[in-house]
Design an enzyme around this catalytic site. Structure first.
Site, PDB file in Angstrom:
ATOM      1  CB  CYS A 115      -0.941   0.007   1.200  1.00 41.15           C
ATOM      2  SG  CYS A 115      -1.905  -1.496   1.327  1.00 41.15           S
ATOM      3  CG  HIS A 256      -3.225   3.055   2.444  1.00 39.38           C
ATOM      4  ND1 HIS A 256      -3.770   2.730   1.236  1.00 39.38           N
ATOM      5  CD2 HIS A 256      -3.248   1.921   3.192  1.00 39.38           C
ATOM      6  CE1 HIS A 256      -4.108   1.451   1.236  1.00 39.38           C
ATOM      7  NE2 HIS A 256      -3.802   0.939   2.419  1.00 39.38           N
ATOM      8  CG  ASN A 286      -6.567  -1.438   1.495  1.00 41.24           C
ATOM      9  OD1 ASN A 286      -5.925  -0.922   0.585  1.00 41.24           O
ATOM     10  ND2 ASN A 286      -6.001  -1.984   2.555  1.00 41.24           N
TER      11      ASN A 286
HETATM   12  N1  ACO Z   1     -17.894  -9.732   9.977  1.00 38.85           N
HETATM   13  C1  ACO Z   1     -18.244 -10.003  11.243  1.00 38.85           C
HETATM   14  N2  ACO Z   1     -17.350 -10.369  12.182  1.00 38.85           N
HETATM   15  C2  ACO Z   1     -16.062 -10.424  11.813  1.00 38.85           C
HETATM   16  C3  ACO Z   1     -15.630 -10.146  10.510  1.00 38.85           C
HETATM   17  C4  ACO Z   1     -16.621  -9.780   9.575  1.00 38.85           C
HETATM   18  N3  ACO Z   1     -16.300  -9.474   8.275  1.00 38.85           N
HETATM   19  N4  ACO Z   1     -14.298 -10.287  10.438  1.00 38.85           N
HETATM   20  C5  ACO Z   1     -13.897 -10.637  11.654  1.00 38.85           C
HETATM   21  N5  ACO Z   1     -14.956 -10.732  12.502  1.00 38.85           N
HETATM   22  C6  ACO Z   1     -14.966 -11.092  13.914  1.00 38.85           C
HETATM   23  C7  ACO Z   1     -13.705 -11.786  14.337  1.00 38.85           C
HETATM   24  O1  ACO Z   1     -13.803 -13.169  14.097  1.00 38.85           O
HETATM   25  C8  ACO Z   1     -13.661 -11.448  15.815  1.00 38.85           C
HETATM   26  O2  ACO Z   1     -14.525 -12.325  16.502  1.00 38.85           O
HETATM   27  P1  ACO Z   1     -14.085 -12.883  17.959  1.00 38.85           P
HETATM   28  O3  ACO Z   1     -13.958 -11.673  18.830  1.00 38.85           O
HETATM   29  O4  ACO Z   1     -15.216 -13.767  18.284  1.00 38.85           O
HETATM   30  O5  ACO Z   1     -12.777 -13.582  17.733  1.00 38.85           O
HETATM   31  C9  ACO Z   1     -14.266 -10.062  15.919  1.00 38.85           C
HETATM   32  O6  ACO Z   1     -15.001  -9.873  14.681  1.00 38.85           O
HETATM   33  C10 ACO Z   1     -13.247  -8.948  16.037  1.00 38.85           C
HETATM   34  O7  ACO Z   1     -12.231  -9.161  15.058  1.00 38.85           O
HETATM   35  P2  ACO Z   1     -10.993  -8.195  14.917  1.00 38.85           P
HETATM   36  O8  ACO Z   1     -10.119  -8.694  13.823  1.00 38.85           O
HETATM   37  O9  ACO Z   1     -10.385  -7.966  16.252  1.00 38.85           O
HETATM   38  O10 ACO Z   1     -11.734  -6.855  14.461  1.00 38.85           O
HETATM   39  P3  ACO Z   1     -11.128  -5.432  14.274  1.00 38.85           P
HETATM   40  O11 ACO Z   1     -11.868  -4.442  15.056  1.00 38.85           O
HETATM   41  O12 ACO Z   1      -9.628  -5.437  14.413  1.00 38.85           O
HETATM   42  O13 ACO Z   1     -11.476  -5.108  12.753  1.00 38.85           O
HETATM   43  C11 ACO Z   1     -10.349  -5.154  10.640  1.00 38.85           C
HETATM   44  C12 ACO Z   1     -11.010  -5.970  11.734  1.00 38.85           C
HETATM   45  C13 ACO Z   1     -11.378  -4.249   9.990  1.00 38.85           C
HETATM   46  C14 ACO Z   1      -9.758  -6.104   9.594  1.00 38.85           C
HETATM   47  C15 ACO Z   1      -9.234  -4.287  11.246  1.00 38.85           C
HETATM   48  O14 ACO Z   1      -8.433  -5.079  12.087  1.00 38.85           O
HETATM   49  C16 ACO Z   1      -8.339  -3.649  10.225  1.00 38.85           C
HETATM   50  O15 ACO Z   1      -8.754  -2.793   9.471  1.00 38.85           O
HETATM   51  N6  ACO Z   1      -7.042  -4.017  10.238  1.00 38.85           N
HETATM   52  C17 ACO Z   1      -6.105  -3.404   9.338  1.00 38.85           C
HETATM   53  C18 ACO Z   1      -6.208  -4.009   7.998  1.00 38.85           C
HETATM   54  C19 ACO Z   1      -5.401  -3.188   7.043  1.00 38.85           C
HETATM   55  O16 ACO Z   1      -5.361  -1.994   7.150  1.00 38.85           O
HETATM   56  N7  ACO Z   1      -4.722  -3.793   6.106  1.00 38.85           N
HETATM   57  C20 ACO Z   1      -3.973  -2.917   5.248  1.00 38.85           C
HETATM   58  C21 ACO Z   1      -2.905  -3.487   4.626  1.00 38.85           C
HETATM   59  S1  ACO Z   1      -3.464  -4.085   3.096  1.00 38.85           S
HETATM   60  C22 ACO Z   1      -2.127  -4.286   2.086  1.00 38.85           C
HETATM   61  O17 ACO Z   1      -1.023  -3.984   2.396  1.00 38.85           O
HETATM   62  C23 ACO Z   1      -2.446  -4.944   0.768  1.00 38.85           C
END
Ligand code: ACO
Length: 329
Positions: A115, A256, A286
């Site tokens: 990214c 980003h 993204n």
């Molecule tokens: N729908 C519903 N529930 C979900 C989903 C979904 N799509 N995905 C995960 N959950 C659940 C998980 O299983 C977890 O359940 P649990 O508590 O029972 O284990 C709960 O939701 C919380 O999951 P987290 O992963 O802790 O959720 P978080 O608040 O961190 O949000 C997210 C997830 C949106 C992916 C966030 O972590 C994020 O944006 N991370 C950064 C990702 C990113 O920016 N990547 C960029 C790089 S991309 C590149 O370089 C190509």
């Protein structure tokens, strides 16, 4: 303050017309529109068709930016493509784009920094201008993440979209408009937080790759989130310091577009109010290396960026990589 060497003289973008909404994802995996919007800020993302290869999308965007600048493909000295999802691994994406664009006088190569790739490419372009090895450079951020997204994995498939953005970079010609500072950084020890194991020379095609779904992106979202907030903050600090500025001097922050919560934390750290922060992650998800040039092009065309605007760009991505730039438009 140093005199800028390079200036972004034009931008263009290509975003596929097909939209994938949260409602459609609700029918594909166990998730909900509320969860996706609350955790990521994303409502919909664009998905490329079979014909919308990166070479195709890049060709359309590059021809537009050249035409608007009164130039043609033969005027291009260098074509730099930042992508993590090339149409194929060999030749480079830049060479496949160079062929279809008919940029017959251009050097062409890819930059791989996930990214952060567009900002890495911008910094390389500045270096080429400084060494006088090129004077007209296209820096392209391009992704087709839908092709490497596992649509059975709810933790990743809600995030990614496709698109291309391009900036035309030329010498600043002794003016004060242009690239005032850049900053590039990496931490490869965090590589396993966000990766694709297949497609390289370590994991060849075969049963193991299929069983592990190794062709697709895997991500430890929560850990990536934490690292992203820290690296985006560092990226803001260093670029502003190198430009001799503070958050108060910034007219527009173009971060980003990964997650609106990461964007909000970055803006808060830099002391920049959200009214000066560009957010389009709700519409595109993204798009990795394409996200900053797509957002920039939207701002240029809407007049949100105009002559003299101080723009801070900041990105992080798989690698880990992070990067930033300060530009006087
Ligand atoms: N729908 C519903 N529930 C979900 C989903 C979904 N799509 N995905 C995960 N959950 C659940 C998980 O299983 C977890 O359940 P649990 O508590 O029972 O284990 C709960 O939701 C919380 O999951 P987290 O992963 O802790 O959720 P978080 O608040 O961190 O949000 C997210 C997830 C949106 C992916 C966030 O972590 C994020 O944006 N991370 C950064 C990702 C990113 O920016 N990547 C960029 C790089 S991309 C590149 O370089 C190509």
């Amino acid at each position: 303050m140093k005199r800028p060497i390079g200036r972004l003289v034009g931008t263009a973008r290509y975003t596929p017309s097909k939209v994938l909404t949260n409602a459609e994802l609700e029918r594909m995996v166990e998730t909900s529109d509320d969860w996706i919007r609350e955790r990521s800020g994303i409502s919909e993302r664009r998905i490329a068709s079979d014909e919308e290869t990166i070479a195709h999308m890049g060709n359309v965007a590059c021809r537009q930016v050249l035409e608007e600048a009164g130039l043609g493909p033969p005027d291009v000295d260098a074509l730099i493509v930042a992508t993590a999802t090339p149409d194929r691994l060999l030749p480079s994406q830049a060479c496949d784009l160079q062929a279809i664009l008919e940029a017959k006088n251009a050097a062409a190569f890819d930059v791989t920094a996930a990214c952060s790739g567009f900002l890495y490419g911008l910094s390389v372009a500045e270096g080429m201008l400084a060494s006088d090895s090129a004077r007209t450079i296209l820096v392209v951020g391009a992704e087709r993440l839908s092709r490497v997204t596992d649509y059975t994995d709810r933790a990743t498939c809600i995030l990614f979209g496709d698109g291309v953005g391009v900036a035309l970079v030329q010498p600043a010609e002794n003016g004060d408009r242009g690239i005032l500072a850049t900053y590039l950084k990496s931490d490869g020890t965090l590589g396993d937080l966000l990766y694709r194991s297949g497609g390289g020379s370590v994991q060849p095609p075969g049963d193991e790759l299929t069983r592990d779904r190794g062709f697709y992106i895997k991500m430890a979202g929560r850990e990536v989130f934490k690292a992203a907030v820290l690296s985006m903050a560092d990226a803001c600090d260093v670029a502003l310091q190198r430009a001799g500025m503070s958050g108060e001097d910034v007219d527009l922050l173009i971060p980003h577009q990964a997650n609106v919560r990461i964007i909000e934390a970055t803006a808060k750290h830099a002391g920049i109010p959200m009214s000066k922060v560009v957010v389009n992650v709700d519409r595109y998800g993204n798009t990795s290396a394409a996200s900053i040039p797509i957002a920039l092009d939207e701002c240029v065309r809407s007049g949100q960026v105009s002559e003299g605007s101080i723009v801070l760009f900041v990105a992080f991505g798989g690698g880990f990589t992070w990067a930033s730039a300060v530009v006087r438009w």
